[in-house]
Design a protein around this motif. Structure first.
Motif, PDB file in Angstrom:
ATOM      1  N   VAL A 110       5.229  -5.597   7.374  1.00  0.00           N
ATOM      2  CA  VAL A 110       4.884  -6.875   8.012  1.00  0.00           C
ATOM      3  C   VAL A 110       4.956  -6.764   9.530  1.00  0.00           C
ATOM      4  O   VAL A 110       4.092  -7.298  10.241  1.00  0.00           O
ATOM      5  N   LEU A 111       5.958  -6.060  10.043  1.00  0.00           N
ATOM      6  CA  LEU A 111       6.078  -5.930  11.499  1.00  0.00           C
ATOM      7  C   LEU A 111       4.871  -5.190  12.062  1.00  0.00           C
ATOM      8  O   LEU A 111       4.292  -5.615  13.081  1.00  0.00           O
ATOM      9  N   ARG A 112       4.483  -4.091  11.418  1.00  0.00           N
ATOM     10  CA  ARG A 112       3.330  -3.328  11.919  1.00  0.00           C
ATOM     11  C   ARG A 112       2.042  -4.141  11.831  1.00  0.00           C
ATOM     12  O   ARG A 112       1.197  -4.068  12.715  1.00  0.00           O
ATOM     13  N   GLU A 113       1.893  -4.914  10.766  1.00  0.00           N
ATOM     14  CA  GLU A 113       0.705  -5.761  10.616  1.00  0.00           C
ATOM     15  C   GLU A 113       0.596  -6.782  11.740  1.00  0.00           C
ATOM     16  O   GLU A 113      -0.501  -7.252  12.061  1.00  0.00           O
ATOM     17  N   ASN A 114       1.743  -7.134  12.344  1.00  0.00           N
ATOM     18  CA  ASN A 114       1.765  -8.158  13.384  1.00  0.00           C
ATOM     19  C   ASN A 114       2.064  -7.605  14.772  1.00  0.00           C
ATOM     20  O   ASN A 114       2.375  -8.375  15.686  1.00  0.00           O
ATOM     21  N   GLY A 115       1.962  -6.288  14.934  1.00  0.00           N
ATOM     22  CA  GLY A 115       2.148  -5.691  16.241  1.00  0.00           C
ATOM     23  C   GLY A 115       3.577  -5.646  16.726  1.00  0.00           C
ATOM     24  O   GLY A 115       3.826  -5.601  17.940  1.00  0.00           O
ATOM     25  N   TYR A 116       4.534  -5.643  15.804  1.00  0.00           N
ATOM     26  CA  TYR A 116       5.951  -5.556  16.157  1.00  0.00           C
ATOM     27  C   TYR A 116       6.500  -4.182  15.801  1.00  0.00           C
ATOM     28  O   TYR A 116       5.991  -3.503  14.891  1.00  0.00           O
ATOM     29  N   ASN A 117       7.570  -3.808  16.479  1.00  0.00           N
ATOM     30  CA  ASN A 117       8.287  -2.569  16.183  1.00  0.00           C
ATOM     31  C   ASN A 117       9.567  -2.882  15.427  1.00  0.00           C
ATOM     32  O   ASN A 117      10.106  -3.997  15.505  1.00  0.00           O
ATOM     33  N   LEU A 118      10.081  -1.877  14.724  1.00  0.00           N
ATOM     34  CA  LEU A 118      11.342  -1.996  13.997  1.00  0.00           C
ATOM     35  C   LEU A 118      12.387  -1.122  14.683  1.00  0.00           C
ATOM     36  O   LEU A 118      12.138   0.057  14.951  1.00  0.00           O
ATOM     37  N   LEU A 119      13.539  -1.707  14.964  1.00  0.00           N
ATOM     38  CA  LEU A 119      14.657  -0.961  15.541  1.00  0.00           C
ATOM     39  C   LEU A 119      15.787  -0.946  14.518  1.00  0.00           C
ATOM     40  O   LEU A 119      16.320  -2.000  14.152  1.00  0.00           O
ATOM     41  N   LEU A 120      16.136   0.233  14.012  1.00  0.00           N
ATOM     42  CA  LEU A 120      17.098   0.357  12.930  1.00  0.00           C
ATOM     43  C   LEU A 120      18.508   0.555  13.473  1.00  0.00           C
ATOM     44  O   LEU A 120      18.744   1.424  14.317  1.00  0.00           O
ATOM     45  N   ARG A 152       9.366  -7.980   2.911  1.00  0.00           N
ATOM     46  CA  ARG A 152       8.162  -8.598   3.477  1.00  0.00           C
ATOM     47  C   ARG A 152       8.373 -10.098   3.691  1.00  0.00           C
ATOM     48  O   ARG A 152       7.995 -10.644   4.734  1.00  0.00           O
ATOM     49  N   ALA A 153       8.968 -10.765   2.720  1.00  0.00           N
ATOM     50  CA  ALA A 153       9.181 -12.212   2.836  1.00  0.00           C
ATOM     51  C   ALA A 153      10.099 -12.540   4.005  1.00  0.00           C
ATOM     52  O   ALA A 153       9.833 -13.475   4.776  1.00  0.00           O
ATOM     53  N   ALA A 154      11.177 -11.786   4.164  1.00  0.00           N
ATOM     54  CA  ALA A 154      12.118 -12.048   5.250  1.00  0.00           C
ATOM     55  C   ALA A 154      11.474 -11.799   6.607  1.00  0.00           C
ATOM     56  O   ALA A 154      11.633 -12.591   7.545  1.00  0.00           O
ATOM     57  N   ALA A 155      10.751 -10.692   6.739  1.00  0.00           N
ATOM     58  CA  ALA A 155      10.094 -10.380   8.007  1.00  0.00           C
ATOM     59  C   ALA A 155       9.077 -11.458   8.369  1.00  0.00           C
ATOM     60  O   ALA A 155       8.968 -11.868   9.534  1.00  0.00           O
ATOM     61  N   ALA A 156       8.328 -11.931   7.382  1.00  0.00           N
ATOM     62  CA  ALA A 156       7.329 -12.969   7.642  1.00  0.00           C
ATOM     63  C   ALA A 156       7.989 -14.247   8.145  1.00  0.00           C
ATOM     64  O   ALA A 156       7.463 -14.926   9.043  1.00  0.00           O
ATOM     65  N   MET A 157       9.156 -14.583   7.599  1.00  0.00           N
ATOM     66  CA  MET A 157       9.829 -15.812   8.017  1.00  0.00           C
ATOM     67  C   MET A 157      10.348 -15.726   9.455  1.00  0.00           C
ATOM     68  O   MET A 157      10.209 -16.670  10.234  1.00  0.00           O
ATOM     69  N   VAL A 158      10.969 -14.593   9.828  1.00  0.00           N
ATOM     70  CA  VAL A 158      11.490 -14.511  11.200  1.00  0.00           C
ATOM     71  C   VAL A 158      10.345 -14.459  12.210  1.00  0.00           C
ATOM     72  O   VAL A 158      10.454 -15.029  13.311  1.00  0.00           O
ATOM     73  N   LEU A 159       9.229 -13.836  11.851  1.00  0.00           N
ATOM     74  CA  LEU A 159       8.088 -13.824  12.761  1.00  0.00           C
ATOM     75  C   LEU A 159       7.498 -15.235  12.903  1.00  0.00           C
ATOM     76  O   LEU A 159       7.079 -15.631  13.995  1.00  0.00           O
ATOM     77  N   TRP A 201      18.363   3.561  -2.502  1.00  0.00           N
ATOM     78  CA  TRP A 201      17.071   3.087  -2.992  1.00  0.00           C
ATOM     79  C   TRP A 201      16.739   1.694  -2.483  1.00  0.00           C
ATOM     80  O   TRP A 201      15.658   1.480  -1.931  1.00  0.00           O
ATOM     81  N   TYR A 202      17.631   0.750  -2.669  1.00  0.00           N
ATOM     82  CA  TYR A 202      17.313  -0.622  -2.279  1.00  0.00           C
ATOM     83  C   TYR A 202      17.025  -0.716  -0.783  1.00  0.00           C
ATOM     84  O   TYR A 202      16.027  -1.320  -0.366  1.00  0.00           O
ATOM     85  N   PHE A 203      17.886  -0.144   0.031  1.00  0.00           N
ATOM     86  CA  PHE A 203      17.740  -0.283   1.476  1.00  0.00           C
ATOM     87  C   PHE A 203      16.434   0.341   1.963  1.00  0.00           C
ATOM     88  O   PHE A 203      15.718  -0.241   2.787  1.00  0.00           O
ATOM     89  N   GLY A 204      16.113   1.523   1.444  1.00  0.00           N
ATOM     90  CA  GLY A 204      14.887   2.188   1.867  1.00  0.00           C
ATOM     91  C   GLY A 204      13.652   1.364   1.547  1.00  0.00           C
ATOM     92  O   GLY A 204      12.726   1.255   2.364  1.00  0.00           O
ATOM     93  N   HIS A 205      13.612   0.757   0.373  1.00  0.00           N
ATOM     94  CA  HIS A 205      12.442  -0.027  -0.025  1.00  0.00           C
ATOM     95  C   HIS A 205      12.376  -1.355   0.731  1.00  0.00           C
ATOM     96  O   HIS A 205      11.280  -1.809   1.095  1.00  0.00           O
ATOM     97  N   ALA A 206      13.507  -1.982   0.960  1.00  0.00           N
ATOM     98  CA  ALA A 206      13.497  -3.226   1.730  1.00  0.00           C
ATOM     99  C   ALA A 206      13.037  -2.970   3.160  1.00  0.00           C
ATOM    100  O   ALA A 206      12.255  -3.751   3.725  1.00  0.00           O
ATOM    101  N   ILE A 207      13.498  -1.872   3.757  1.00  0.00           N
ATOM    102  CA  ILE A 207      13.067  -1.516   5.115  1.00  0.00           C
ATOM    103  C   ILE A 207      11.563  -1.285   5.151  1.00  0.00           C
ATOM    104  O   ILE A 207      10.871  -1.693   6.094  1.00  0.00           O
ATOM    105  N   GLU A 208      11.025  -0.647   4.115  1.00  0.00           N
ATOM    106  CA  GLU A 208       9.581  -0.407   4.058  1.00  0.00           C
ATOM    107  C   GLU A 208       8.810  -1.728   4.058  1.00  0.00           C
ATOM    108  O   GLU A 208       7.807  -1.880   4.765  1.00  0.00           O
ATOM    109  N   GLY A 209       9.270  -2.703   3.279  1.00  0.00           N
ATOM    110  CA  GLY A 209       8.612  -4.001   3.253  1.00  0.00           C
ATOM    111  C   GLY A 209       8.665  -4.702   4.600  1.00  0.00           C
ATOM    112  O   GLY A 209       7.680  -5.294   5.056  1.00  0.00           O
ATOM    113  N   ILE A 210       9.824  -4.648   5.241  1.00  0.00           N
ATOM    114  CA  ILE A 210       9.968  -5.244   6.576  1.00  0.00           C
ATOM    115  C   ILE A 210       9.012  -4.581   7.554  1.00  0.00           C
ATOM    116  O   ILE A 210       8.290  -5.242   8.313  1.00  0.00           O
TER     117      ILE A 210
END
Length: 340
Positions: free
Chosen positions: A85-95, A300-307, A73-82
């Motif tokens: 933010v990546l999609r909103e900023n034109g980035y891809n996610l590599l798992l 979302r917060a973590a993704a925003a910071m690295v971007l 549960w936790y991992f799936g929801h955290a990945i969704e938040g990440i």
């Protein structure tokens, strides 16, 4: 044979580390140096990323996310938040999924990530050895933890010690003096810090209240509903006194304990109170009292910071403690009176 990074460094008159930073578009490279490196790479036909078009910006526009599991549960929801933010900023996610924890198995994710040329890495509640951390730091990309503290890098997470203490204090405040605990398995506490922090908080809160720690009431689970049911069954099958309350290290284990109690005719909360941590989407319908956290918002917060760091804000990645909330529902109540 094509030109290598050493050739680019020699032509541009800089170190290979500077070439790497310039081609990735990372901060702390002057515009003049970046232009010189790009020109040298272009003249030599050197392409660092799998896509030649990435050379112009030095970016793959891809952020790596490393997880021990993808079906929790936790991992799936955290990945969704990440990913939001990546999609909103034109980035891809590599798992990068490690497929759980296998003792003794050497992890080779660092080599894979360097080869795939990700721009940043988010690590979800995963223990890293000193060697692994050093390898990741040498890649010279933004690195951040999500969901729990990881030595050597900033993270976004709740204060798990305070969250677990809040759950146990709620039970004590209701009058419970006989409290059991369903906690993470041994490999969980070795591989990431969150289960251990919650276990220490449980023990310390009980000791501060002058309450007895019954070893037979402290049972490992695996943060799943099925394991929560199995762990609760071990306590219910014990001879003699039973706990009047269970603190569970995750809502999934708490839900499993509730199912097992229902199967045996143990009434909740009249005979047994149950509290968890997370606020799983099934917790509200089940009436589970829990300590709520929001993994989507943490992601979302973590993704925003690295971007932000990738976009030139060198101090954007910061240790960030997110809020939690004790949500009292119908699975906790004062304990039943015991015979004198």
């Amino acid at each position: 044979m094509g030109a290598g990074i050493d050739d680019v460094a020699l032509r541009a008159g800089v170190s290979t580390a500077t070439v790497s930073r310039a081609l990735r578009g990372l901060p702390r490279v002057s515009p003049e140096t970046r232009a010189r490196v790009l020109a040298a790479a272009r003249d030599l036909g050197y392409v660092a990323s799998p896509s030649a078009s990435g050379l112009a910006t030095g970016r793959t526009r891809t952020v790596g996310v490393m997880v021990p599991y993808v079906d929790r549960w936790y991992f799936g929801h955290a990945i969704e938040g990440i990913d939001q933010v990546l999609r909103e900023n034109g980035y891809n996610l590599l798992l990068f999924s490690l497929g759980g924890y296998s003792p003794g198995r050497r992890r080779s994710f660092t080599e894979s990530m360097v080869r795939k040329q990700i721009d940043a890495l988010l690590v979800l509640t995963l223990w890293l050895s000193d060697e692994e951390l050093l390898q990741l730091q040498r890649t010279d990309i933004p690195l951040m933890a999500v969901g729990g503290p990881v030595d050597g890098c900033a993270g976004v997470h709740i204060d798990d010690t305070a969250a677990a203490a809040a759950a146990v204090e709620h039970l004590i405040g209701l009058g419970h003096r006989h409290i059991g605990y369903l906690h993470g398995a041994a490999q969980d506490e070795h591989n990431f810090k969150v289960p251990g922090l919650r276990s220490v908080a449980f023990r310390n809160t009980m000791v501060r209240a002058g309450l007895e720690l019954r070893p037979e009431w402290l049972v490992p689970g695996d943060f799943t509903i099925a394991d929560g049911a199995r762990a609760a069954a071990r306590i219910f099958d014990l001879p003699g006194d039973k706990p009047t309350a269970l603190f569970c290290g995750s809502d999934e284990m708490a839900l499993g304990a509730m199912f097992e109690a229902q199967r045996r005719g143990i009434r909740i909360p009249q005979e047994l109170s149950v509290v968890g941590i997370d606020d799983h989407e099934f917790s509200e319908p089940a009436g589970l009292t829990t300590v709520a956290q929001k993994p989507v918002e943490q992601g979302r917060a973590a993704a925003a910071m690295v971007l932000a760091e990738l976009n030139g804000s060198p101090a954007a990645v910061q240790e960030t403690i997110m809020p939690f909330e004790l949500v009292v529902r119908s699975t906790t109540a004062p304990p039943p009176k015991r015979p004198a």
